[in-house]
Design a protein around this motif. Structure first.
Motif, PDB file in Angstrom:
ATOM      1  N   GLY A 129      69.245  -7.217 -35.679  1.00 20.33           N
ATOM      2  CA  GLY A 129      69.423  -6.824 -34.288  1.00 20.33           C
ATOM      3  C   GLY A 129      69.034  -7.878 -33.272  1.00 20.33           C
ATOM      4  O   GLY A 129      69.243  -7.686 -32.065  1.00 20.33           O
ATOM      5  N   ALA A 130      68.463  -9.000 -33.733  1.00 20.01           N
ATOM      6  CA  ALA A 130      68.074 -10.069 -32.812  1.00 20.01           C
ATOM      7  C   ALA A 130      69.302 -10.872 -32.371  1.00 20.01           C
ATOM      8  O   ALA A 130      70.315 -10.905 -33.063  1.00 20.01           O
ATOM      9  N   TYR A 131      69.186 -11.515 -31.227  1.00 23.20           N
ATOM     10  CA  TYR A 131      70.271 -12.362 -30.736  1.00 23.20           C
ATOM     11  C   TYR A 131      70.303 -13.702 -31.466  1.00 23.20           C
ATOM     12  O   TYR A 131      71.368 -14.222 -31.786  1.00 23.20           O
ATOM     13  N   LYS A 173      76.661 -10.182 -30.666  1.00 24.94           N
ATOM     14  CA  LYS A 173      75.695  -9.531 -29.780  1.00 24.94           C
ATOM     15  C   LYS A 173      75.526 -10.298 -28.476  1.00 24.94           C
ATOM     16  O   LYS A 173      75.372  -9.707 -27.406  1.00 24.94           O
ATOM     17  N   GLU A 177      76.272  -8.569 -24.824  1.00 24.33           N
ATOM     18  CA  GLU A 177      75.246  -8.472 -23.784  1.00 24.33           C
ATOM     19  C   GLU A 177      75.484  -9.464 -22.642  1.00 24.33           C
ATOM     20  O   GLU A 177      74.666  -9.553 -21.723  1.00 24.33           O
ATOM     21  N   CYS A 203      66.174 -14.515 -24.489  1.00 17.46           N
ATOM     22  CA  CYS A 203      66.266 -13.728 -25.725  1.00 17.46           C
ATOM     23  C   CYS A 203      64.938 -13.104 -26.123  1.00 17.46           C
ATOM     24  O   CYS A 203      64.840 -12.512 -27.205  1.00 17.46           O
ATOM     25  N   GLY A 205      62.022 -10.933 -27.140  1.00 17.43           N
ATOM     26  CA  GLY A 205      62.060  -9.584 -27.685  1.00 17.43           C
ATOM     27  C   GLY A 205      63.208  -9.365 -28.654  1.00 17.43           C
ATOM     28  O   GLY A 205      63.244  -8.357 -29.365  1.00 17.43           O
ATOM     29  N   LYS A 206      64.139 -10.307 -28.685  1.00 15.61           N
ATOM     30  CA  LYS A 206      65.296 -10.218 -29.579  1.00 15.61           C
ATOM     31  C   LYS A 206      65.461 -11.528 -30.357  1.00 15.61           C
ATOM     32  O   LYS A 206      66.570 -12.042 -30.503  1.00 15.61           O
ATOM     33  N   LYS A 208      64.471 -13.439 -33.977  1.00 18.11           N
ATOM     34  CA  LYS A 208      64.009 -13.269 -35.360  1.00 18.11           C
ATOM     35  C   LYS A 208      63.346 -14.575 -35.805  1.00 18.11           C
ATOM     36  O   LYS A 208      63.924 -15.660 -35.677  1.00 18.11           O
TER      37      LYS A 208
END
Length: 231
Positions: A129-131, A173, A177, A203, A205-206, A208
């Protein structure tokens, strides 16, 4: 055949290291791996790189593709003036998702990187789910010495700050976004470490965190690692 899209950005100062990075990538690819390489460039480097690549192709196996994307085609000049920065080519990575719309994800590699192994393992990493995915930047941690210059901008913890020299990007993603627009707006913020700061800020919070073997700094790297495992 495993086709992996890889993006690099360069200019007149870095065209030779660019060729070294590509040569190392091709030379260490598995038999079933092919790279679809996109070089974003500026300046009078196109013919020089093509001549060098012609020599590289005679020494490697595999069916690899190389495309050239002129920086002007990204319409950057009409959006923001980035000529005031030390290295304009570093900002080209911010536009990848917009022009590489045939792929859902890709690898970005700086042109001062030597690739020691096949990149399939990195490409198959799950971003959950990370960018973007990247390795924590220990050099920045040391230089900041516990100071967080971006705390006022909402980044509460700089311990997760990544180095943007090797990244796995979820292009789908990022497009969904509309992050490229956010990246461009952040250019005027003059964040520390320029384009790298923009990616970490936008990015946050998103992101990895990937194993250090995917972007190993032998210089000032405190983490002990088996060098044979470095990719």
């Amino acid at each position: 055949m495993n086709m992996i899209p890889v993006i690099l950005s360069t200019d007149e100062s870095y065209w030779i290291p660019t060729c070294v990075t590509i040569a190392s990538m091709f030379a260490n690819a598995y038999e079933g791996t092919s790279y679809d390489v996109y070089i974003i460039y500026s300046g009078d480097v196109l013919l020089k790189i093509k001549r060098a690549l012609a020599q590289i192709y005679t020494r490697v196996l595999g069916e690899h593709l190389v495309h050239f994307v002129e920086a002007n085609d990204l319409k950057m000049a009409g959006i923001k003036d980035i000529s005031v920065y030390q290295r304009e080519a570093a900002f080209y990575r911010l536009y990848i998702a917009d022009f590489l719309n045939k792929y859902k994800k890709c690898i970005y590699i700086d042109v001062d990187v030597v690739v020691q192994k096949d990149l399939s393992e990195l490409f198959m990493q799950k971003l959950d789910g990370a960018y973007i995915g990247g390795v924590k930047d220990q050099c920045v941690q040391e230089e900041m010495q516990g100071i967080n210059p971006m705390e006022s901008m909402g980044i509460e913890n700089i311990a997760g700050y990544i180095n943007s020299g090797v990244m796995l990007l979820d292009l789908e993603k990022i497009r969904e976004e509309k992050l490229v627009t956010k990246f461009v707006k952040a250019i005027d913020m003059r964040l520390p470490y320029e384009d790298q700061g923009i990616l970490n800020y936008c990015c946050y919070g998103k992101i990895k965190h990937l194993p250090v073997k995917y972007n190993y700094f032998q210089y000032k790297m405190n983490t002990k690692i088996n060098l044979q495992s470095v990719i």
